[in-house]
Design an enzyme around this catalytic site. Structure first.
Site, PDB file in Angstrom:
ATOM      1  N   ASP A  58       0.816  -1.209   0.000  1.00  0.00           N
ATOM      2  CA  ASP A  58       0.000   0.000   0.000  1.00  0.00           C
ATOM      3  C   ASP A  58       0.859   1.273   0.000  1.00  0.00           C
ATOM      4  O   ASP A  58       1.725   1.445   0.864  1.00  0.00           O
ATOM      5  CB  ASP A  58      -0.897  -0.006   1.251  1.00  0.00           C
ATOM      6  CG  ASP A  58      -2.234   0.640   1.015  1.00  0.00           C
ATOM      7  OD1 ASP A  58      -2.391   1.350   0.019  1.00  0.00           O
ATOM      8  OD2 ASP A  58      -3.140   0.415   1.840  1.00  0.00           O
ATOM      9  N   ASP A  59       0.609   2.158  -0.973  1.00  0.00           N
ATOM     10  CA  ASP A  59       1.258   3.479  -1.032  1.00  0.00           C
ATOM     11  C   ASP A  59       2.777   3.391  -1.175  1.00  0.00           C
ATOM     12  O   ASP A  59       3.502   4.233  -0.640  1.00  0.00           O
ATOM     13  CB  ASP A  59       0.925   4.298   0.222  1.00  0.00           C
ATOM     14  CG  ASP A  59      -0.517   4.777   0.253  1.00  0.00           C
ATOM     15  OD1 ASP A  59      -1.331   4.254  -0.516  1.00  0.00           O
ATOM     16  OD2 ASP A  59      -0.831   5.665   1.059  1.00  0.00           O
TER      17      ASP A  59
ATOM     18  N   HIS B  35      -9.704  -3.411  -2.192  1.00  0.00           N
ATOM     19  CA  HIS B  35      -9.982  -2.396  -1.189  1.00  0.00           C
ATOM     20  C   HIS B  35     -11.198  -2.833  -0.384  1.00  0.00           C
ATOM     21  O   HIS B  35     -12.191  -3.289  -0.949  1.00  0.00           O
ATOM     22  CB  HIS B  35     -10.241  -1.044  -1.856  1.00  0.00           C
ATOM     23  CG  HIS B  35     -10.207   0.111  -0.906  1.00  0.00           C
ATOM     24  ND1 HIS B  35     -11.245   0.387  -0.047  1.00  0.00           N
ATOM     25  CD2 HIS B  35      -9.252   1.054  -0.669  1.00  0.00           C
ATOM     26  CE1 HIS B  35     -10.943   1.460   0.674  1.00  0.00           C
ATOM     27  NE2 HIS B  35      -9.741   1.878   0.320  1.00  0.00           N
TER      28      HIS B  35
ATOM     29  N   CYS C 141      -6.267   4.170  -3.539  1.00  0.00           N
ATOM     30  CA  CYS C 141      -6.230   2.715  -3.342  1.00  0.00           C
ATOM     31  C   CYS C 141      -7.374   1.972  -4.025  1.00  0.00           C
ATOM     32  O   CYS C 141      -7.152   1.001  -4.746  1.00  0.00           O
ATOM     33  CB  CYS C 141      -6.237   2.396  -1.847  1.00  0.00           C
ATOM     34  SG  CYS C 141      -4.855   3.096  -0.929  1.00  0.00           S
TER      35      CYS C 141
END
Length: 485
Positions: A28-29, A121, A67
């Site tokens: 994530d990210d 998600h 996301c």
């Protein structure tokens, strides 16, 4: 040929008796803050070792730097314009069409599929079920400690717990004496051991939450990055030529307790230099924490005897700005928001990971980054792809499509920044930014958008951006607004 379809092609390109397993790791990210991507500060020995036995895509781009839309695009191989998902408020099978997902395709071809952590998600984006009953052969696993993700456990200067952005923690003092990604990797390791000796091929998707904010990680990882070694952002303020509609005002970051106390003016006020360095330190520490967990996962894969017959695809869902151009977080069409690592390991071509043992960065403070991969692909690629080609062998031998442009987009509710500019609701989208990244240039058009018909109004140009990465990798000089001779 790009990530999702290539993964399917490679796994299914041999006979049923010899099908390859698939390990999909989503982080994530995650921006390319890795040693293998040439970042001199990053301490990522396990990801660097994976890269040495992988194809490294140095210019991989998400289709939207958020996301929910990004993961839906990656897992359905369709752009946000097709999934009709620009926010986190709808489920694509109901809003746009009953598209097949990547794990669904594997499952329909005889694979046992499993999801652990953040893959789809959560929430309505995946129908509150991680796209069940379509995608997975067993109920998806979510770590119990994820319920405490925003709990006030970050110690502030007053010695009290807060919901901060900067959040190193003592794991043993956490509400469940653990952290979500630790639980996810432990569960995945047990699952891999349980699959040993079974003839049925499998696809395992593991989603790690960090370095998503809050920047919560075991405090020991800060030791890898003494604050004096962490440089401030190279371009810490908003460039004069950046159109207001393109600006990412990082609203979610501003809502954190420690950032709120800084009283930064909205929307263009800069983050104070001293705090900017702490945020950058915490992000890198969280990446090294992720590296440790990936090392544990790869070691479990090898220990369970799967290393020689498992394709591994590791990528982020998008990037994250660390103060470049005065922006933090994602929510943009910029290079820092859209670019993410992409590593593809093929056991028959990249070498075996059998015998892999993780390297703890905490015990190797002088770890020297290993830059590059077994194969380095610099052509721009995307995290979506058309349906698989009929010629499987040709597709495997030529893994990068001839098209050399990667496309991204981002919605805005207005032409000037406001509180919901980062994550507007679908019905509030008034402008859409469409960005094309070639090997040298990035060009972006911001045009009016009709949310009722979900169509861009191309004749109504709001602003445009053009950056020459040969001389301007930070995208600080907008050539589209430069004066002409």
């Amino acid at each position: 040929m790009r990530a999702p379809s290539l993964l399917l092609l490679l796994a299914l390109s041999v006979g049923a008796a010899g099908r390859l397993n698939v390990l999909l790791v989503l982080v994530d990210d995650l921006r390319p803050a890795l040693g293998c991507y040439g970042d001199p500060l990053a301490v990522t020995p396990n990801l660097d070792r994976l890269a040495v036995q992988s194809t490294l895509f140095s210019r991989a781009y998400a289709q939207q730097a958020l996301c929910g839309p990004s993961r839906t695009s990656l897992l359905t191989s369709r752009r946000p314009d097709t999934t009709r998902l620009f926010d986190t408020g709808s489920y694509w099978r109901q809003a746009a069409g009953n598209f097949s997902s990547l794990p669904q395709l594997f499952r329909e071809r005889g694979y046992y599929t499993a999801s652990m952590g953040k893959v789809f998600h959560p929430g309505i984006v995946s129908n509150y079920s991680d796209d069940q009953p379509y995608s997975w052969s067993e109920p998806p696993y979510h770590p119990s400690s994820q319920a405490d993700k925003d709990a006030p456990v970050c110690l502030g200067e007053d010695g009290k717990p807060h919901s901060n952005l900067y959040c190193p923690v003592d794991v043993s003092a956490q509400p469940q004496r653990t952290l979500p990604d630790i639980q996810t990797v432990q569960r995945a390791a047990r699952w891999l051991q349980d699959r040993s000796g079974r003839a049925e091929p499998w696809m395992l998707a593991v989603g790690l939450h960090k370095p998503h904010i809050p920047l919560k990680m075991p405090w020991q990882y800060l030791n890898l990055y003494p604050i004096d070694s962490v440089s401030p952002p190279a371009q810490p303020t908003r460039p004069a030529g950046l159109p207001p509609v393109a600006w990412n005002p990082w609203s979610d970051v501003r809502h954190r307790d420690d950032v709120r106390q800084l009283n930064i003016s909205f929307p263009y006020g800069p983050m104070p230099g001293f705090f900017a360095r702490f945020v950058r330190q915490a992000y890198y520490a969280a990446v090294s924490y992720v590296d440790e967990l990936v090392g544990q996962l790869l070691e479990a894969l090898a220990t369970a005897g799967h290393a020689d017959n498992t394709v591994i695809l590791l990528c982020g869902d998008h990037g994250w700005a660390l103060g470049e151009r005065g922006e933090w977080a994602k929510y943009s069409t910029s290079e820092d928001a859209t670019r993410t690592p992409l590593l593809l390991h093929l056991p028959s071509r990249s070498g075996s990971l059998a015998g892999f043992r993780r390297v703890s960065a905490l015990h190797r403070l002088q770890t020297r980054p290993v830059e590059g991969g077994a194969v380095h692909v610099s052509t721009p690629v995307e995290l979506v792809d058309p349906p698989p080609a009929a010629d499987v062998v040709a597709a495997c031998d030529a893994p990068v499509a001839a098209a050399a442009v990667a496309f991204s987009q981002y919605p805005r509710p207005s032409v000037t920044p406001r509180a919901d500019s980062d994550q507007p609701r679908l019905r509030d989208v008034a402008v859409m930014g469409f960005s094309a990244r070639s090997a040298r240039y990035r060009y972006t058009e911001w045009v009016r958008y009709d949310p009722a018909t979900m169509r861009p109004l191309w004749r109504h140009l709001v602003a445009d951006e053009l950056y020459d990465h040969a001389v301007d990798p930070l995208e600080a000089a907008n050539l589209a607004q430069a004066p002409t001779a």
